[in-house]
Design a protein around this motif. Structure first.
Motif, PDB file in Angstrom:
ATOM      1  N   LYS A 139       0.814  -1.204   0.000  1.00  0.00           N
ATOM      2  CA  LYS A 139       0.000   0.000   0.000  1.00  0.00           C
ATOM      3  C   LYS A 139       0.854   1.265   0.000  1.00  0.00           C
ATOM      4  CE  LYS A 139      -3.394  -2.506   2.677  1.00  0.00           C
ATOM      5  NZ  LYS A 139      -4.007  -2.629   3.984  1.00  0.00           N
ATOM      6  N   ILE A 140       2.045   1.185  -0.551  1.00  0.00           N
ATOM      7  CA  ILE A 140       2.934   2.344  -0.584  1.00  0.00           C
ATOM      8  C   ILE A 140       2.439   3.325  -1.631  1.00  0.00           C
ATOM      9  CG2 ILE A 140       5.272   3.100  -1.170  1.00  0.00           C
ATOM     10  CD1 ILE A 140       6.247   0.519   0.181  1.00  0.00           C
ATOM     11  N   THR A 141       2.389   4.596  -1.257  1.00  0.00           N
ATOM     12  CA  THR A 141       1.919   5.609  -2.184  1.00  0.00           C
ATOM     13  C   THR A 141       3.020   6.515  -2.690  1.00  0.00           C
ATOM     14  OG1 THR A 141       1.342   7.110  -0.377  1.00  0.00           O
ATOM     15  CG2 THR A 141      -0.393   5.660  -1.182  1.00  0.00           C
ATOM     16  N   VAL A 142       4.085   6.702  -1.915  1.00  0.00           N
ATOM     17  CA  VAL A 142       5.154   7.627  -2.319  1.00  0.00           C
ATOM     18  C   VAL A 142       6.509   7.105  -1.889  1.00  0.00           C
ATOM     19  CG1 VAL A 142       6.102   9.955  -2.037  1.00  0.00           C
ATOM     20  CG2 VAL A 142       3.638   9.653  -2.127  1.00  0.00           C
ATOM     21  N   PHE A 143       7.451   7.155  -2.801  1.00  0.00           N
ATOM     22  CA  PHE A 143       8.868   6.998  -2.493  1.00  0.00           C
ATOM     23  C   PHE A 143       9.499   8.329  -2.873  1.00  0.00           C
ATOM     24  CE2 PHE A 143       9.552   2.515  -1.780  1.00  0.00           C
ATOM     25  CZ  PHE A 143       8.554   1.872  -2.484  1.00  0.00           C
ATOM     26  N   SER A 144      10.299   8.919  -2.006  1.00  0.00           N
ATOM     27  CA  SER A 144      10.993  10.145  -2.387  1.00  0.00           C
ATOM     28  C   SER A 144      12.365  10.176  -1.734  1.00  0.00           C
ATOM     29  CB  SER A 144      10.186  11.384  -2.021  1.00  0.00           C
ATOM     30  OG  SER A 144       9.906  11.422  -0.644  1.00  0.00           O
ATOM     31  N   VAL A 145      13.307  10.800  -2.427  1.00  0.00           N
ATOM     32  CA  VAL A 145      14.683  10.915  -1.955  1.00  0.00           C
ATOM     33  C   VAL A 145      14.980  12.388  -1.740  1.00  0.00           C
ATOM     34  CG1 VAL A 145      17.103  10.506  -2.532  1.00  0.00           C
ATOM     35  CG2 VAL A 145      15.374   8.807  -3.155  1.00  0.00           C
ATOM     36  N   HIS A 146      15.488  12.733  -0.545  1.00  0.00           N
ATOM     37  CA  HIS A 146      15.757  14.110  -0.169  1.00  0.00           C
ATOM     38  C   HIS A 146      17.067  14.188   0.613  1.00  0.00           C
ATOM     39  CE1 HIS A 146      11.518  15.085  -0.938  1.00  0.00           C
ATOM     40  NE2 HIS A 146      11.234  13.980  -0.289  1.00  0.00           N
ATOM     41  N   PRO A 147      17.664  15.378   0.691  1.00  0.00           N
ATOM     42  CA  PRO A 147      18.764  15.542   1.646  1.00  0.00           C
ATOM     43  C   PRO A 147      18.234  15.267   3.052  1.00  0.00           C
ATOM     44  CG  PRO A 147      18.633  17.412   0.152  1.00  0.00           C
ATOM     45  CD  PRO A 147      17.401  16.573  -0.074  1.00  0.00           C
ATOM     46  N   ALA A 148      18.983  14.555   3.864  1.00  0.00           N
ATOM     47  CA  ALA A 148      18.515  14.159   5.193  1.00  0.00           C
ATOM     48  C   ALA A 148      18.086  15.334   6.067  1.00  0.00           C
ATOM     49  CB  ALA A 148      19.554  13.308   5.906  1.00  0.00           C
ATOM     50  N   PRO A 149      18.818  16.452   6.110  1.00  0.00           N
ATOM     51  CA  PRO A 149      18.371  17.549   6.980  1.00  0.00           C
ATOM     52  C   PRO A 149      16.962  18.039   6.659  1.00  0.00           C
ATOM     53  CG  PRO A 149      20.631  17.893   6.340  1.00  0.00           C
ATOM     54  CD  PRO A 149      20.114  16.722   5.521  1.00  0.00           C
ATOM     55  N   ALA A 150      16.586  18.062   5.391  1.00  0.00           N
ATOM     56  CA  ALA A 150      15.238  18.492   5.016  1.00  0.00           C
ATOM     57  C   ALA A 150      14.195  17.522   5.564  1.00  0.00           C
ATOM     58  CB  ALA A 150      15.119  18.609   3.502  1.00  0.00           C
ATOM     59  N   ILE A 151      14.485  16.247   5.496  1.00  0.00           N
ATOM     60  CA  ILE A 151      13.564  15.246   6.025  1.00  0.00           C
ATOM     61  C   ILE A 151      13.426  15.410   7.530  1.00  0.00           C
ATOM     62  CG2 ILE A 151      13.303  12.780   6.519  1.00  0.00           C
ATOM     63  CD1 ILE A 151      12.500  13.478   3.724  1.00  0.00           C
TER      64      ILE A 151
ATOM     65  N   ALA B 290       1.874   4.972  -6.640  1.00  0.00           N
ATOM     66  CA  ALA B 290       1.149   6.000  -7.379  1.00  0.00           C
ATOM     67  C   ALA B 290       2.039   7.183  -7.704  1.00  0.00           C
ATOM     68  CB  ALA B 290      -0.067   6.447  -6.588  1.00  0.00           C
ATOM     69  N   GLN B 291       2.993   7.497  -6.834  1.00  0.00           N
ATOM     70  CA  GLN B 291       3.875   8.639  -7.036  1.00  0.00           C
ATOM     71  C   GLN B 291       5.261   8.263  -6.538  1.00  0.00           C
ATOM     72  OE1 GLN B 291       2.789  12.010  -4.703  1.00  0.00           O
ATOM     73  NE2 GLN B 291       4.421  13.291  -5.494  1.00  0.00           N
ATOM     74  N   SER B 292       6.283   8.605  -7.301  1.00  0.00           N
ATOM     75  CA  SER B 292       7.665   8.372  -6.872  1.00  0.00           C
ATOM     76  C   SER B 292       8.470   9.594  -7.264  1.00  0.00           C
ATOM     77  CB  SER B 292       8.227   7.119  -7.528  1.00  0.00           C
ATOM     78  OG  SER B 292       9.535   6.883  -7.085  1.00  0.00           O
ATOM     79  N   ALA B 293       9.116  10.222  -6.308  1.00  0.00           N
ATOM     80  CA  ALA B 293       9.853  11.461  -6.567  1.00  0.00           C
ATOM     81  C   ALA B 293      11.323  11.293  -6.222  1.00  0.00           C
ATOM     82  CB  ALA B 293       9.260  12.601  -5.746  1.00  0.00           C
ATOM     83  N   VAL B 294      12.142  12.116  -6.841  1.00  0.00           N
ATOM     84  CA  VAL B 294      13.574  12.154  -6.521  1.00  0.00           C
ATOM     85  C   VAL B 294      13.892  13.527  -5.973  1.00  0.00           C
ATOM     86  CG1 VAL B 294      15.910  12.045  -7.434  1.00  0.00           C
ATOM     87  CG2 VAL B 294      14.171  10.470  -8.270  1.00  0.00           C
TER      88      VAL B 294
ATOM     89  N   ALA C 231      18.072  10.891   2.524  1.00  0.00           N
ATOM     90  CA  ALA C 231      16.994  10.101   3.105  1.00  0.00           C
ATOM     91  C   ALA C 231      16.036   9.609   2.037  1.00  0.00           C
ATOM     92  CB  ALA C 231      16.229  10.929   4.124  1.00  0.00           C
ATOM     93  N   LEU C 232      15.674   8.351   2.137  1.00  0.00           N
ATOM     94  CA  LEU C 232      14.599   7.787   1.345  1.00  0.00           C
ATOM     95  C   LEU C 232      13.364   7.831   2.228  1.00  0.00           C
ATOM     96  CD1 LEU C 232      13.332   6.164  -0.990  1.00  0.00           C
ATOM     97  CD2 LEU C 232      14.150   4.094   0.167  1.00  0.00           C
ATOM     98  N   GLN C 233      12.324   8.498   1.771  1.00  0.00           N
ATOM     99  CA  GLN C 233      11.083   8.566   2.538  1.00  0.00           C
ATOM    100  C   GLN C 233      10.047   7.691   1.839  1.00  0.00           C
ATOM    101  OE1 GLN C 233       8.524  12.154   2.549  1.00  0.00           O
ATOM    102  NE2 GLN C 233       8.754  12.056   4.768  1.00  0.00           N
ATOM    103  N   ILE C 234       9.382   6.872   2.642  1.00  0.00           N
ATOM    104  CA  ILE C 234       8.339   5.989   2.130  1.00  0.00           C
ATOM    105  C   ILE C 234       7.070   6.297   2.904  1.00  0.00           C
ATOM    106  CG2 ILE C 234       7.610   3.592   1.830  1.00  0.00           C
ATOM    107  CD1 ILE C 234      10.659   2.878   1.943  1.00  0.00           C
ATOM    108  N   ARG C 235       5.971   6.510   2.198  1.00  0.00           N
ATOM    109  CA  ARG C 235       4.668   6.747   2.836  1.00  0.00           C
ATOM    110  C   ARG C 235       3.686   5.701   2.350  1.00  0.00           C
ATOM    111  NH1 ARG C 235       3.647  12.973   1.600  1.00  0.00           N
ATOM    112  NH2 ARG C 235       5.845  13.350   1.304  1.00  0.00           N
ATOM    113  N   THR C 236       2.837   5.250   3.264  1.00  0.00           N
ATOM    114  CA  THR C 236       1.822   4.261   2.897  1.00  0.00           C
ATOM    115  C   THR C 236       0.448   4.918   2.844  1.00  0.00           C
ATOM    116  OG1 THR C 236       1.262   3.606   5.144  1.00  0.00           O
ATOM    117  CG2 THR C 236       3.148   2.490   4.126  1.00  0.00           C
ATOM    118  N   MET C 237      -0.490   4.216   2.226  1.00  0.00           N
ATOM    119  CA  MET C 237      -1.864   4.717   2.146  1.00  0.00           C
ATOM    120  C   MET C 237      -2.462   4.856   3.541  1.00  0.00           C
ATOM    121  SD  MET C 237      -3.310   2.706  -1.189  1.00  0.00           S
ATOM    122  CE  MET C 237      -4.908   3.476  -1.118  1.00  0.00           C
TER     123      MET C 237
END
Length: 79
Positions: free
Chosen positions: A7-19, A75-79, A39-45
């Motif tokens: 049920k993962i909706t988003v994968f996104s990669v960011h600089p760790a301090p922003a996360i 549904a969405q994957s961002a870098v 940081a790799l951020q993963i969000r579920t439904m």
């Protein structure tokens, strides 16, 4: 116990301090720090949030791609 892996909706990669700043004042997230600056951020439904801190952008992207292979494209994957 049911898994939200499918049920993962988003994968996104960011600089760790922003996360880390984004977590403050928001819902809690599970964080796994492997010592790095990306940081790799993963969000579920279901609203669960997971942050994996990795040494380099390439590591975060490889982790993201491996997770997508397991659960399929969200549904969405961002870098």
């Amino acid at each position: 116990m049911t898994s939200s892996a499918g049920k993962i909706t988003v994968f996104s990669v960011h600089p760790a301090p922003a996360i880390l700043l984004a977590i403050v004042g928001r819902e809690p997230a599970v964080q796994l720090n492997l010592g790095g600056s990306v940081a790799l951020q993963i969000r579920t439904m279901a609203g669960e949030r997971y942050n994996v801190i990795l040494p380099a952008n390439a590591d975060a992207l490889a982790c993201r791609d491996a997770a997508i292979e397991v659960v399929g494209q969200p549904a969405q994957s961002a870098v």
